[in-house]
Scaffold this active site. Structure first.
Site, PDB file in Angstrom:
ATOM      1  N   GLY A  24       4.397   4.240  -0.835  1.00  0.00           N
ATOM      2  CA  GLY A  24       6.152   4.659  -0.795  1.00  0.00           C
ATOM      3  C   GLY A  24       6.072   5.280   0.130  1.00  0.00           C
ATOM      4  N   CYS A  32      -2.082   5.649  -2.702  1.00  0.00           N
ATOM      5  CA  CYS A  32      -1.261   5.738  -2.404  1.00  0.00           C
ATOM      6  C   CYS A  32      -0.321   7.334  -2.626  1.00  0.00           C
ATOM      7  CB  CYS A  32      -0.636   5.354  -0.467  1.00  0.00           C
ATOM      8  SG  CYS A  32      -0.086   6.557   0.871  1.00  0.00           S
ATOM      9  N   TYR A  33       1.463   6.673  -2.297  1.00  0.00           N
ATOM     10  CA  TYR A  33       1.855   7.144  -3.035  1.00  0.00           C
ATOM     11  C   TYR A  33       1.939   7.153  -4.213  1.00  0.00           C
ATOM     12  CZ  TYR A  33       7.561   7.989  -4.264  1.00  0.00           C
ATOM     13  OH  TYR A  33       8.029   8.849  -4.859  1.00  0.00           O
ATOM     14  N   HIS A  56      -5.845   2.660   0.640  1.00  0.00           N
ATOM     15  CA  HIS A  56      -5.223   1.903   1.201  1.00  0.00           C
ATOM     16  C   HIS A  56      -6.835   0.533   0.167  1.00  0.00           C
ATOM     17  CE1 HIS A  56      -0.663   2.408   1.262  1.00  0.00           C
ATOM     18  NE2 HIS A  56      -1.333   3.225   1.970  1.00  0.00           N
ATOM     19  N   GLU A  83      -6.383  -2.329  -0.683  1.00  0.00           N
ATOM     20  CA  GLU A  83      -6.023  -3.923  -0.863  1.00  0.00           C
ATOM     21  C   GLU A  83      -6.238  -3.411   0.711  1.00  0.00           C
ATOM     22  OE1 GLU A  83      -4.395  -0.744  -1.069  1.00  0.00           O
ATOM     23  OE2 GLU A  83      -1.825  -1.289   0.057  1.00  0.00           O
ATOM     24  N   ASP A 119       6.159 -26.025   1.071  1.00  0.00           N
ATOM     25  CA  ASP A 119       7.388 -25.844  -0.280  1.00  0.00           C
ATOM     26  C   ASP A 119       7.361 -26.355  -1.243  1.00  0.00           C
ATOM     27  OD1 ASP A 119       5.242 -23.571   0.954  1.00  0.00           O
ATOM     28  OD2 ASP A 119       7.268 -22.968   2.632  1.00  0.00           O
ATOM     29  N   LYS A 159       1.483 -18.405   0.984  1.00  0.00           N
ATOM     30  CA  LYS A 159       1.675 -19.788   1.603  1.00  0.00           C
ATOM     31  C   LYS A 159      -0.054 -20.583   1.314  1.00  0.00           C
ATOM     32  CE  LYS A 159       3.711 -22.751   4.426  1.00  0.00           C
ATOM     33  NZ  LYS A 159       5.013 -22.928   4.439  1.00  0.00           N
TER      34      LYS A 159
END
Ligand code: XMP
Length: 513
Positions: free
Chosen positions: A55, A82-83, A172, A174, A230, A369
């Site tokens: 964040g 992180c945050y 991070h 990710e 979608d 997606k």
């Protein structure tokens, strides 16, 4: 829900969706919740693990996002990123302060492999690159924790208290730039949270179908089907769940690509749903006569779409549920609680606000997606639909520059078909994210046989992009372009010149209008 759930607790970071995605890639079901979600609500969801996201704030500021300390007492494994890492340190009595040197980008990081997360991360060496983005740092870790990674500038690049199943990383994991980041997340999920990793798209479909059935009961469901990925996948899911209680309205405005209207209709044959195809080409065309301004075209199509949809919806009578194909990247303010409301009246080609329905169902709102495509395949949708590239709502109307006529529409459909066919034949269809033909309003002189021609110039456009906000033109080999140009001028009447658009976005846009 019967599967194991991991909650990603959102503190406003940029990569929250990416964390959710990584978790699902590990075969674990996950949901993103705002940090404002009451702890009682979280407890009721019975997660097997929680991940605190990054964040933009500083944890020591009074108005920064926080969470009740009680969360650390629940016995649920937590990974702070992180945050989230700093928040864990701050709430548990450590000290977080502004760093003398902020770290940003790829950073050499030293790992303590005796930590479960790093020890269990397949192939992770003791030293590897992590991706950092922080100006604060943990000056003092809380009692009971130990440092499990460091960098040359950051003494606490990771910390852990295995007894309480609390883990935190300053970097991070990710993002792709962190080497073995996915493996670290996998290790947290499997080795610490005890996740079995058996969640699949098939299970997602099963659960979604069950939930939809329970919610809908005997109600009537309406879905505006555009033929895009979608809405098609949402339709397939609803069809499996509620069968003929669902009505799909497919407004064919006549500006679809060659054969597209029929392909959409065929794809839903045998699904046991009420499929209403409204062939409204004449209605749309009659309003387009003499119109050449791009914005006016878009506006007319939007309005007419709503009109046709309303006419059809009225015939069905009282509808209880409206289905929208909202997907995760559409949700701008994830988990704020306002998100669902924001999406209620948009994303389906400008549906009317006042269609009389009780509730909105958005069964894809947790998916990216490519996950939506995977779900479509799981549900048995045809590859033609599942693999479709993005197609603008106003369709070919904004790919015909100037006034639209039946003749121009046919020319463009034929030329665009050849272009798509050749791109697929050359095996480029998976690498070029959007490719299409544009019928310019320009005529030029040519020579065919022994005669002079004065015909249209067709532009081909192919782009590579990750988000469609910026794009590069696709470097299609000359040989492929040559075949396209040759086939188009030979096979399509009224085109004697083909050009390839080599502008990037910005300054151009992907579409021409
Ligand atoms: P531009 O032309 O703005 O397009 O670079 C970016 C992406 O958006 C698509 N696009 C639309 N999609 N309704 C849609 O659903 C629209 O009115 C519309 N206009 C553009 C375009 O095809 C590209 O993928």
């Amino acid at each position: 829900m019967s599967h194991q759930l991991v909650i990603v607790l959102d503190f406003g970071g940029q990569y929250n969706q990416l964390i959710a995605r990584r978790v699902r890639e590990c075969g674990v079901y996950c949901e993103v919740k705002s940090y404002k979600t009451p702890i009682e609500e979280l407890k009721k969801m019975s997660p097997v693990g929680i991940i605190f996201t990054g964040g933009p704030n500083s944890v020591y500021k009074d108005d920064s996002p926080a969470y009740p300390k009680e969360i650390f007492e629940l016995g649920i494994p937590i990974l702070g990123i992180c945050y989230g890492c700093q928040l864990m340190a701050h709430l548990l009595g450590g000290k977080v302060t502004s760093a003398v040197t902020s770290e940003y980008g790829k950073t050499e990081t030293y790992y303590d492999k005796s930590c479960e997360i790093f020890g269990g991360a397949k192939n992770l060496p003791q030293k590897a690159i992590s991706w950092m983005s922080h100006t604060d740092y943990i000056e003092k870790i809380p009692d009971g924790f130990k440092v499990t990674a460091h960098t040359d500038c950051c003494p606490t690049a990771a910390m852990a208290c295995p007894e309480r199943k609390l883990y935190a990383v300053q970097f991070h994991p990710e993002v792709n730039h962190t080497e073995y980041g996915s493996e670290m997340i996998d290790s947290f999920l499997k080795n610490v949270c005890g996740c079995t990793g058996d969640w699949t798209m098939g299970k997602y479909a099963e659960t979604a179908i069950k939930n939809i059935r329970e919610k809908v009961g005997d109600g009537k469901v309406l879905l505006a089907l555009s033929g895009g990925v979608d809405s098609s996948v949402a339709a397939a899911l609803l069809a499996k769940a509620v069968g003929d209680k669902l009505t799909c309205i497919f407004v064919d405005h006549g500006f679809m690509r060659k054969n597209e209207g029929d392909e959409v209709e065929q794809a839903f044959e045998g699904w046991g749903l009420n499929f209403v195809r409204v062939n409204a080409k004449e209605q749309f065309m009659s309003r387009m006569r003499g119109v050449s301004d791009p914005e006016t075209k878009r506006k007319i199509i939007g309005e007419e779409f709503i009109r046709v949809f309303e006419q059809e919806a009225k015939k069905i009578g009282k509808v209880d549920f409206l289905v929208q194909g909202t997907i995760y990247p559409d949700i701008i303010e994830s988990g704020t609680g306002d998100a669902a409301v924001i999406k209620s009246h948009h994303n389906v080609g400008g549906l009317p606000d006042h269609v009389d329905f009780k509730e909105i169902i958005e069964p894809l709102r947790m998916l990216f997606k490519d996950e939506v495509r995977a779900l479509g395949r799981e549900l048995g949708l045809s590859e033609v639909l599942v693999d479709r590239q993005p197609f603008p709502g106003p369709g070919l109307a904004i790919r015909i520059i100037g006034e639209i006529t039946d003749e121009k529409l046919e020319i463009l459909q034929d030329a665009d078909y050849i272009f798509r066919e050749e791109i697929a034949k050359a095996g480029l269809d998976k690498n070029i994210h959007q490719y299409f033909a544009v019928l310019t309003n320009m005529r030029s002189v040519g020579v065919m046989g022994d005669g002079r021609t004065y015909d249209y110039t067709l532009a081909l456009r192919g782009v590579v992009t990750t988000d469609f906000m910026t794009a590069d033109f696709a470097k299609i080999p000359y040989e492929v372009l040559e075949i396209c140009a040759s086939r188009i001028v030979n096979e399509v009447k009224s085109i004697n010149r083909v050009v390839y658009d080599i502008t990037t976005k910005p300054p151009a846009t992907i579409e021409w209008e």
